[in-house]
Each structure stands twice: as structure tokens, then as C-alpha cells.
Design a protein around this motif. Structure first.
Motif, PDB file in Angstrom:
ATOM      1  N   GLN A   1      -7.618  -5.012  -2.897  1.00 34.75           N
ATOM      2  CA  GLN A   1      -6.887  -4.656  -1.681  1.00 34.75           C
ATOM      3  C   GLN A   1      -7.778  -4.742  -0.447  1.00 34.75           C
ATOM      4  O   GLN A   1      -7.350  -5.226   0.596  1.00 34.75           O
TER       5      GLN A   1
ATOM      6  N   LYS B   1      -8.398  -8.474   0.267  1.00 35.65           N
ATOM      7  CA  LYS B   1      -7.228  -9.094   0.888  1.00 35.65           C
ATOM      8  C   LYS B   1      -7.042  -8.619   2.322  1.00 35.65           C
ATOM      9  O   LYS B   1      -6.686  -9.407   3.201  1.00 35.65           O
ATOM     10  N   SER B   2      -7.282  -7.346   2.568  1.00 33.15           N
ATOM     11  CA  SER B   2      -7.100  -6.805   3.919  1.00 33.15           C
ATOM     12  C   SER B   2      -8.076  -7.426   4.909  1.00 33.15           C
ATOM     13  O   SER B   2      -7.696  -7.760   6.038  1.00 33.15           O
TER      14      SER B   2
ATOM     15  N   VAL C   1      -5.888 -14.754  -0.539  1.00 33.61           N
ATOM     16  CA  VAL C   1      -4.960 -13.633  -0.351  1.00 33.61           C
ATOM     17  C   VAL C   1      -3.605 -13.973  -0.949  1.00 33.61           C
ATOM     18  O   VAL C   1      -3.036 -13.209  -1.735  1.00 33.61           O
TER      19      VAL C   1
ATOM     20  N   HIS D   1      -3.755 -14.221  -4.781  1.00 30.42           N
ATOM     21  CA  HIS D   1      -3.773 -12.903  -5.409  1.00 30.42           C
ATOM     22  C   HIS D   1      -2.396 -12.249  -5.345  1.00 30.42           C
ATOM     23  O   HIS D   1      -1.930 -11.673  -6.328  1.00 30.42           O
ATOM     24  N   CYS D   2      -1.771 -12.342  -4.192  1.00 28.04           N
ATOM     25  CA  CYS D   2      -0.449 -11.727  -4.048  1.00 28.04           C
ATOM     26  C   CYS D   2       0.550 -12.331  -5.033  1.00 28.04           C
ATOM     27  O   CYS D   2       1.275 -11.610  -5.718  1.00 28.04           O
TER      28      CYS D   2
ATOM     29  N   LEU E   1       0.373  -9.935  -8.284  1.00 29.10           N
ATOM     30  CA  LEU E   1       1.399  -8.954  -7.941  1.00 29.10           C
ATOM     31  C   LEU E   1       2.820  -9.503  -7.994  1.00 29.10           C
ATOM     32  O   LEU E   1       3.756  -8.767  -8.266  1.00 29.10           O
TER      33      LEU E   1
ATOM     34  N   HIS F   1       7.059  -7.838   3.180  1.00 27.83           N
ATOM     35  CA  HIS F   1       5.810  -8.585   3.047  1.00 27.83           C
ATOM     36  C   HIS F   1       5.997  -9.821   2.155  1.00 27.83           C
ATOM     37  O   HIS F   1       5.524 -10.911   2.484  1.00 27.83           O
TER      38      HIS F   1
ATOM     39  N   SER G   1       0.448  -5.400   5.512  1.00 26.07           N
ATOM     40  CA  SER G   1      -0.602  -5.408   4.495  1.00 26.07           C
ATOM     41  C   SER G   1      -1.881  -4.763   5.020  1.00 26.07           C
ATOM     42  O   SER G   1      -2.155  -3.608   4.725  1.00 26.07           O
ATOM     43  N   SER G   2      -2.638  -5.498   5.802  1.00 28.18           N
ATOM     44  CA  SER G   2      -3.938  -5.002   6.258  1.00 28.18           C
ATOM     45  C   SER G   2      -3.813  -3.748   7.111  1.00 28.18           C
ATOM     46  O   SER G   2      -4.518  -2.764   6.876  1.00 28.18           O
TER      47      SER G   2
ATOM     48  N   PHE H   1      -2.877  -0.945   4.907  1.00 32.02           N
ATOM     49  CA  PHE H   1      -4.007  -0.556   4.058  1.00 32.02           C
ATOM     50  C   PHE H   1      -5.028   0.255   4.850  1.00 32.02           C
ATOM     51  O   PHE H   1      -5.468   1.315   4.405  1.00 32.02           O
TER      52      PHE H   1
END
Length: 190
Positions: free
Chosen positions: A57, A60-61, A112, A115-116, A120, A132, A178-179, A182
Motif C-alpha cells: 500500500q 502504491k501510494s 501500481v 498490483h491493483c 486485488l 477507484h 488511493s494515495s 492512504f
């Protein structure tokens, strides 16, 4: 009494709009394909990790924040190149800055997005994550449409600014969901 005859109208040659619509069609297909993959793929829970970060996380952020900052450079450099910043004369290197900031932004976004999607998947159970997920697939569709539109000659002058504006607006929504979320939820961590 004479009946007026209809006047002959000049035939207007039809302009083939397929070359201009093709980037939009391909971009739409990319967005749909990413959404379908994200929804159909069974999330693994893990994907990639870059050293130096405390977790996925945080990675990615920060990468998304870098992408967002470079997207701001993209907007400002585009405005300067097209003379839309009052009193600002764009230096000769503005085009190079625009191209390279876009390339680096795209490269930062790939881990990013990977990974998403892979770890996820597209999730629709939480409103923030739903938004998102939809913005993520839409962003890459718009990005593809914009890149495919770049070499096209004869496009209306508003095409690239519209696609670029859509890409930036969508990226802003992605960063906020997201960022920003976070950092405001867990603090600024690496």
C-alpha cells in the motif's frame, strides 16, 4: 399553375470518421478488458513489491503520488506549449519535458495498476474502492485513446486537450481514492 420543383442539393462528400473513432474504440476495449479481467481474476493478495517500502500500500501510494505530480507537470507543460499561460513563453525544452514526464508517469503507474489488478482485482463492495476500480480501468482506456490519437493528422483541435484533460481528471480521482486516502488514514509512511 406550376408546381415548384425541389432544388437539387449538392452532394456533400462523406468524411470517413473511422480513423478518428478507432482510438476511442480501442481505448474503450482496453478499459472494458481491464475491468473484466479485474473482476473475473481471482485476486492473489500479492503481486509486486519494490524494496524500500514498508508494504504494497505504501509503495502504491508513493508511486501513484509520483505519477500524479508528473501529471501536473504534463498539464502545465501542455498549457505552456499551446500558449495558454498568460505572460509565459514556453522554453524550447518544454516539449521534451512534456514527453518525458508523460513517459515516466506511465512507467510509475504500471506497477501500481499491475498490483491493483493482479493482487486485488476490481472490487465493488466498498464505494471508495468501486469508484477507484472504475476510474482505474477508465484511465487506461483514455490513456490508450490519447496515445493512439497523437499521430493522427486532421483531428479537431479539441481532441488532445479533451483526452488529456480526461486522463488528468481521472488520475486525480484515482489519487484521491488511493494515495490521499492512504496517507490520511494511515499517515505518511514509506
Amino acid at each position: 399553375m406550376t408546381i415548384p420543383q425541389p432544388q437539387q442539393q449538392q452532394a456533400v462528400p462523406k468524411q470517413n470518421s473511422a480513423p478518428y473513432l478507432m482510438p476511442l474504440l480501442v481505448g474503450g476495449l482496453v478499459a472494458v478488458a481491464l475491468g473484466v479481467y479485474g473482476r473475473a481474476h481471482t485476486p492473489t493478495g500479492y503481486a509486486v513489491g519494490l524494496s524500500g517500502f514498508t508494504g504494497a500500500q505504501a509503495m502504491k501510494s508513493w508511486l501513484a503520488t509520483g505519477t500524479f505530480v508528473l501529471a501536473i507537470v504534463q498539464v502545465v507543460s501542455a498549457l505552456a506549449m499551446y500558449g495558454k499561460l498568460p505572460g509565459v513563453q514556453a522554453p524550447s525544452w518544454t516539449g521534451t519535458l512534456h514527453r518525458w514526464s508523460g513517459r515516466v508517469a506511465f512507467l510509475l503507474s504500471v506497477p501500481v495498476a499491475f498490483h491493483c489488478l493482479y493482487a486485488l482485482g476490481a472490487q465493488f463492495d466498498v464505494p471508495r474502492v468501486l469508484i477507484h476500480s472504475l476510474l482505474g480501468t477508465f484511465f487506461y482506456g483514455v490513456f490508450v485513446a490519447k496515445m493512439l490519437s497523437l499521430p493522427k493528422k486532421g483531428l479537431p483541435g479539441w481532441t488532445l486537450p479533451l483526452l488529456g484533460g480526461l486522463a488528468f481528471t481521472t488520475l486525480t480521482g484515482l489519487w484521491l481514492t488511493s494515495s490521499f486516502w492512504f496517507f490520511t488514514t494511515f499517515g505518511i509512511t514509506f
